[in-house]
Write a protein that holds these residues in place. Structure first.
Motif, PDB file in Angstrom:
ATOM      1  N   ASP A   1      16.185 -25.528   3.597  1.00 44.76           N
ATOM      2  CA  ASP A   1      15.900 -24.284   4.315  1.00 44.76           C
ATOM      3  C   ASP A   1      15.242 -24.643   5.647  1.00 44.76           C
ATOM      4  O   ASP A   1      14.044 -24.922   5.695  1.00 44.76           O
ATOM      5  CB  ASP A   1      14.979 -23.400   3.484  1.00 44.76           C
ATOM      6  CG  ASP A   1      14.673 -22.079   4.167  1.00 44.76           C
ATOM      7  OD1 ASP A   1      15.423 -21.699   5.090  1.00 44.76           O
ATOM      8  OD2 ASP A   1      13.675 -21.428   3.782  1.00 44.76           O
ATOM      9  N   PRO A   2      16.004 -24.673   6.744  1.00 45.33           N
ATOM     10  CA  PRO A   2      15.419 -25.062   8.037  1.00 45.33           C
ATOM     11  C   PRO A   2      14.247 -24.169   8.424  1.00 45.33           C
ATOM     12  O   PRO A   2      14.312 -22.946   8.267  1.00 45.33           O
ATOM     13  CB  PRO A   2      16.589 -24.898   9.018  1.00 45.33           C
ATOM     14  CG  PRO A   2      17.814 -24.958   8.158  1.00 45.33           C
ATOM     15  CD  PRO A   2      17.426 -24.339   6.854  1.00 45.33           C
ATOM     16  N   ASP A   3      13.187 -24.767   8.946  1.00 45.17           N
ATOM     17  CA  ASP A   3      12.023 -24.011   9.384  1.00 45.17           C
ATOM     18  C   ASP A   3      12.332 -23.322  10.715  1.00 45.17           C
ATOM     19  O   ASP A   3      13.394 -23.505  11.307  1.00 45.17           O
ATOM     20  CB  ASP A   3      10.832 -24.961   9.532  1.00 45.17           C
ATOM     21  CG  ASP A   3       9.501 -24.232   9.384  1.00 45.17           C
ATOM     22  OD1 ASP A   3       9.502 -22.991   9.380  1.00 45.17           O
ATOM     23  OD2 ASP A   3       8.460 -24.899   9.276  1.00 45.17           O
ATOM     24  N   ASP A   4      11.362 -22.560  11.198  1.00 42.27           N
ATOM     25  CA  ASP A   4      11.550 -21.870  12.471  1.00 42.27           C
ATOM     26  C   ASP A   4      11.658 -22.879  13.613  1.00 42.27           C
ATOM     27  O   ASP A   4      11.069 -23.978  13.554  1.00 42.27           O
ATOM     28  CB  ASP A   4      10.371 -20.938  12.747  1.00 42.27           C
ATOM     29  CG  ASP A   4      10.296 -19.785  11.755  1.00 42.27           C
ATOM     30  OD1 ASP A   4      11.361 -19.407  11.222  1.00 42.27           O
ATOM     31  OD2 ASP A   4       9.177 -19.288  11.515  1.00 42.27           O
ATOM     32  N   PRO A   5      12.384 -22.560  14.669  1.00 41.72           N
ATOM     33  CA  PRO A   5      12.459 -23.451  15.828  1.00 41.72           C
ATOM     34  C   PRO A   5      11.073 -23.689  16.435  1.00 41.72           C
ATOM     35  O   PRO A   5      10.198 -22.822  16.383  1.00 41.72           O
ATOM     36  CB  PRO A   5      13.353 -22.686  16.812  1.00 41.72           C
ATOM     37  CG  PRO A   5      14.155 -21.758  15.954  1.00 41.72           C
ATOM     38  CD  PRO A   5      13.241 -21.366  14.831  1.00 41.72           C
ATOM     39  N   THR A   6      10.882 -24.869  16.990  1.00 35.04           N
ATOM     40  CA  THR A   6       9.663 -25.183  17.730  1.00 35.04           C
ATOM     41  C   THR A   6       9.998 -25.178  19.221  1.00 35.04           C
ATOM     42  O   THR A   6      11.139 -24.898  19.610  1.00 35.04           O
ATOM     43  CB  THR A   6       9.125 -26.562  17.332  1.00 35.04           C
ATOM     44  OG1 THR A   6      10.020 -27.583  17.821  1.00 35.04           O
ATOM     45  CG2 THR A   6       9.005 -26.683  15.809  1.00 35.04           C
ATOM     46  N   HIS A   7       9.028 -25.516  20.039  1.00 36.86           N
ATOM     47  CA  HIS A   7       9.297 -25.618  21.474  1.00 36.86           C
ATOM     48  C   HIS A   7      10.280 -26.750  21.769  1.00 36.86           C
ATOM     49  O   HIS A   7      10.918 -26.760  22.825  1.00 36.86           O
ATOM     50  CB  HIS A   7       8.004 -25.892  22.244  1.00 36.86           C
ATOM     51  CG  HIS A   7       7.081 -24.714  22.309  1.00 36.86           C
ATOM     52  ND1 HIS A   7       7.502 -23.463  22.695  1.00 36.86           N
ATOM     53  CD2 HIS A   7       5.754 -24.605  22.034  1.00 36.86           C
ATOM     54  CE1 HIS A   7       6.474 -22.626  22.667  1.00 36.86           C
ATOM     55  NE2 HIS A   7       5.407 -23.293  22.265  1.00 36.86           N
ATOM     56  N   PHE A   8      10.403 -27.713  20.858  1.00 37.11           N
ATOM     57  CA  PHE A   8      11.126 -28.943  21.161  1.00 37.11           C
ATOM     58  C   PHE A   8      12.527 -29.012  20.571  1.00 37.11           C
ATOM     59  O   PHE A   8      13.362 -29.774  21.049  1.00 37.11           O
ATOM     60  CB  PHE A   8      10.307 -30.141  20.676  1.00 37.11           C
ATOM     61  CG  PHE A   8       8.919 -30.153  21.230  1.00 37.11           C
ATOM     62  CD1 PHE A   8       8.699 -30.397  22.567  1.00 37.11           C
ATOM     63  CD2 PHE A   8       7.835 -29.882  20.421  1.00 37.11           C
ATOM     64  CE1 PHE A   8       7.420 -30.386  23.101  1.00 37.11           C
ATOM     65  CE2 PHE A   8       6.546 -29.871  20.936  1.00 37.11           C
ATOM     66  CZ  PHE A   8       6.338 -30.123  22.280  1.00 37.11           C
ATOM     67  N   GLY A   9      12.809 -28.264  19.512  1.00 34.58           N
ATOM     68  CA  GLY A   9      14.128 -28.327  18.912  1.00 34.58           C
ATOM     69  C   GLY A   9      14.308 -27.266  17.844  1.00 34.58           C
ATOM     70  O   GLY A   9      13.359 -26.581  17.450  1.00 34.58           O
ATOM     71  N   LYS A  10      15.557 -27.159  17.380  1.00 33.97           N
ATOM     72  CA  LYS A  10      15.897 -26.163  16.367  1.00 33.97           C
ATOM     73  C   LYS A  10      16.361 -26.867  15.101  1.00 33.97           C
ATOM     74  O   LYS A  10      17.448 -27.459  15.071  1.00 33.97           O
ATOM     75  CB  LYS A  10      17.002 -25.243  16.911  1.00 33.97           C
ATOM     76  CG  LYS A  10      16.556 -24.406  18.097  1.00 33.97           C
ATOM     77  CD  LYS A  10      17.681 -23.554  18.646  1.00 33.97           C
ATOM     78  CE  LYS A  10      18.667 -24.374  19.449  1.00 33.97           C
ATOM     79  NZ  LYS A  10      19.686 -23.505  20.127  1.00 33.97           N
ATOM     80  N   PRO A  11      15.539 -26.847  14.051  1.00 37.62           N
ATOM     81  CA  PRO A  11      15.924 -27.495  12.796  1.00 37.62           C
ATOM     82  C   PRO A  11      17.168 -26.846  12.196  1.00 37.62           C
ATOM     83  O   PRO A  11      17.361 -25.631  12.292  1.00 37.62           O
ATOM     84  CB  PRO A  11      14.701 -27.280  11.889  1.00 37.62           C
ATOM     85  CG  PRO A  11      13.568 -26.976  12.821  1.00 37.62           C
ATOM     86  CD  PRO A  11      14.187 -26.271  13.978  1.00 37.62           C
ATOM     87  N   THR A  12      18.017 -27.681  11.591  1.00 38.69           N
ATOM     88  CA  THR A  12      19.201 -27.199  10.886  1.00 38.69           C
ATOM     89  C   THR A  12      19.213 -27.816   9.489  1.00 38.69           C
ATOM     90  O   THR A  12      18.340 -28.620   9.145  1.00 38.69           O
ATOM     91  CB  THR A  12      20.484 -27.596  11.630  1.00 38.69           C
ATOM     92  OG1 THR A  12      20.664 -29.023  11.539  1.00 38.69           O
ATOM     93  CG2 THR A  12      20.411 -27.190  13.099  1.00 38.69           C
ATOM     94  N   GLU A  13      20.199 -27.471   8.707  1.00 35.53           N
ATOM     95  CA  GLU A  13      20.288 -28.029   7.365  1.00 35.53           C
ATOM     96  C   GLU A  13      20.606 -29.517   7.387  1.00 35.53           C
ATOM     97  O   GLU A  13      20.364 -30.215   6.406  1.00 35.53           O
ATOM     98  CB  GLU A  13      21.368 -27.293   6.560  1.00 35.53           C
ATOM     99  CG  GLU A  13      21.011 -25.849   6.243  1.00 35.53           C
ATOM    100  CD  GLU A  13      22.054 -25.190   5.367  1.00 35.53           C
ATOM    101  OE1 GLU A  13      23.054 -25.864   5.042  1.00 35.53           O
ATOM    102  OE2 GLU A  13      21.871 -24.015   5.008  1.00 35.53           O
ATOM    103  N   THR A  14      21.112 -30.013   8.508  1.00 41.00           N
ATOM    104  CA  THR A  14      21.502 -31.422   8.588  1.00 41.00           C
ATOM    105  C   THR A  14      20.749 -32.223   9.645  1.00 41.00           C
ATOM    106  O   THR A  14      20.958 -33.434   9.759  1.00 41.00           O
ATOM    107  CB  THR A  14      23.012 -31.532   8.885  1.00 41.00           C
ATOM    108  OG1 THR A  14      23.305 -30.849  10.111  1.00 41.00           O
ATOM    109  CG2 THR A  14      23.829 -30.931   7.753  1.00 41.00           C
ATOM    110  N   GLY A  15      19.879 -31.580  10.430  1.00 42.93           N
ATOM    111  CA  GLY A  15      19.162 -32.329  11.462  1.00 42.93           C
ATOM    112  C   GLY A  15      18.422 -31.433  12.426  1.00 42.93           C
ATOM    113  O   GLY A  15      17.790 -30.455  12.021  1.00 42.93           O
ATOM    114  N   VAL A  16      18.533 -31.737  13.721  1.00 40.99           N
ATOM    115  CA  VAL A  16      17.820 -30.991  14.760  1.00 40.99           C
ATOM    116  C   VAL A  16      18.753 -30.798  15.959  1.00 40.99           C
ATOM    117  O   VAL A  16      19.441 -31.738  16.376  1.00 40.99           O
ATOM    118  CB  VAL A  16      16.546 -31.723  15.227  1.00 40.99           C
ATOM    119  CG1 VAL A  16      15.714 -30.812  16.126  1.00 40.99           C
ATOM    120  CG2 VAL A  16      15.727 -32.211  14.056  1.00 40.99           C
TER     121      VAL A  16
END
Length: 277
Positions: free
Chosen positions: A129-144
């Motif tokens: 379950d990807p967490d919320d996006p940060t200032h630096f990137g957007k988490p996905t189920e497979t990476g960033v």
């Protein structure tokens, strides 16, 4: 590891760093025994534990061993258990945090993060379950994933967010301004340069009128320069704890004496001076 007391916002029944013996056959039982031995009486509200690990990043020049490459955290609140994997590296992204393409680095590292996420999901029998996006990137189920500007180029989030965050540490006191000297004041301040091997690292400044003192760095882009600059905040905190006035702290830390008086300047102008590099 921390064990929060139920019904109390900032009370712990246990809180500390634990070093486990790798020769023990059951690490979970070892951890449980260590916490129980130090646990205060009370009703448990939630439990949190995390561990950091060293890892290897494939770079353009080979491989780089990175400290604290991953942090795995586990939390328990009521009947909800959560496991989180975090990483401070941008090696998993098509572009680095400055928006520069890094095809070879991404190709070598991204599949390794994807495999780790898949293995964790299988081991925990739970979907990623990807967490919320940060200032630096957007988490996905497979990476960033990177952020991209309107013209399609990768965003320079390092300059937009990390550098201002670093400067804010020197300009905003912790604890809502009630701990240590104020780190921002209005008007005139006394100041003295702090020199390093390649010139001026930054400027110490002080204002007795507003009980303010801090360090104004010239460049925080480099990690080592940032670390050294932070050490001057620690020295100022020590001077505050010893009861020194801001001007006394400035004189002591800058090595000033009766024959060497600090200069004076508007704080805003001093910050402009530091920003000129």
């Amino acid at each position: 590891m921390s064990v929060h007391e139920a019904g109390q916002s900032n009370s712990y029944l246990f809180r500390g760093n634990l070093e486990l013996d790798p020769t023990w056959p059951d690490p979970a039982q070892q951890l449980t025994d260590a916490v129980k031995a130090g646990l205060r009486p009370g009703k448990i509200g939630s439990v949190y534990a995390d561990t950091e690990s060293t890892g290897v990043i494939v770079t353009d020049d080979g491989e780089s061993r990175e400290e604290r490459l991953f942090q795995v955290g586990a939390s328990l609140l009521l009947d909800h258990v959560g496991i989180a994997l975090t990483t401070p590296s941008d090696a998993w992204m098509p572009h680095d945090l400055r928006g520069r393409a890094q095809h070879a680095v991404y190709t070598a590292n991204a599949p390794r993060l994807s495999a780790a996420l898949r293995d964790l999901s299988e081991a925990l029998n739970s979907e990623t379950d990807p967490d919320d996006p940060t200032h630096f990137g957007k988490p996905t189920e497979t990476g960033v994933e990177n952020y991209y500007d309107e013209d399609g180029t990768a965003s320079d989030v390092w300059t937009s967010f990390e550098i201002p965050r670093r400067y804010s540490v020197f300009r905003h006191a912790p604890g809502f301004g009630h701990i240590g000297y104020k780190r921002s004041v209005k008007g005139i301040v006394q100041y003295a340069p702090v020199r390093a091997g390649h010139g001026v690292l930054g400027y110490l400044w002080a204002s007795d009128a507003e009980n303010g003192a801090s360090f104004e760095p010239r460049d925080l882009d480099d990690d080592e320069t940032y670390r050294v600059s932070l050490s001057w905040l620690e020295r100022l905190a020590s001077a505050y704890d010893r009861g020194l006035s801001p001007s006394q702290a400035l004189a002591e830390l800058a090595g000033l004496d009766a024959d060497h008086k600090p200069d004076v300047i508007e704080l805003d102008r001093l910050r402009e001076l530091a920003g000129q590099g």
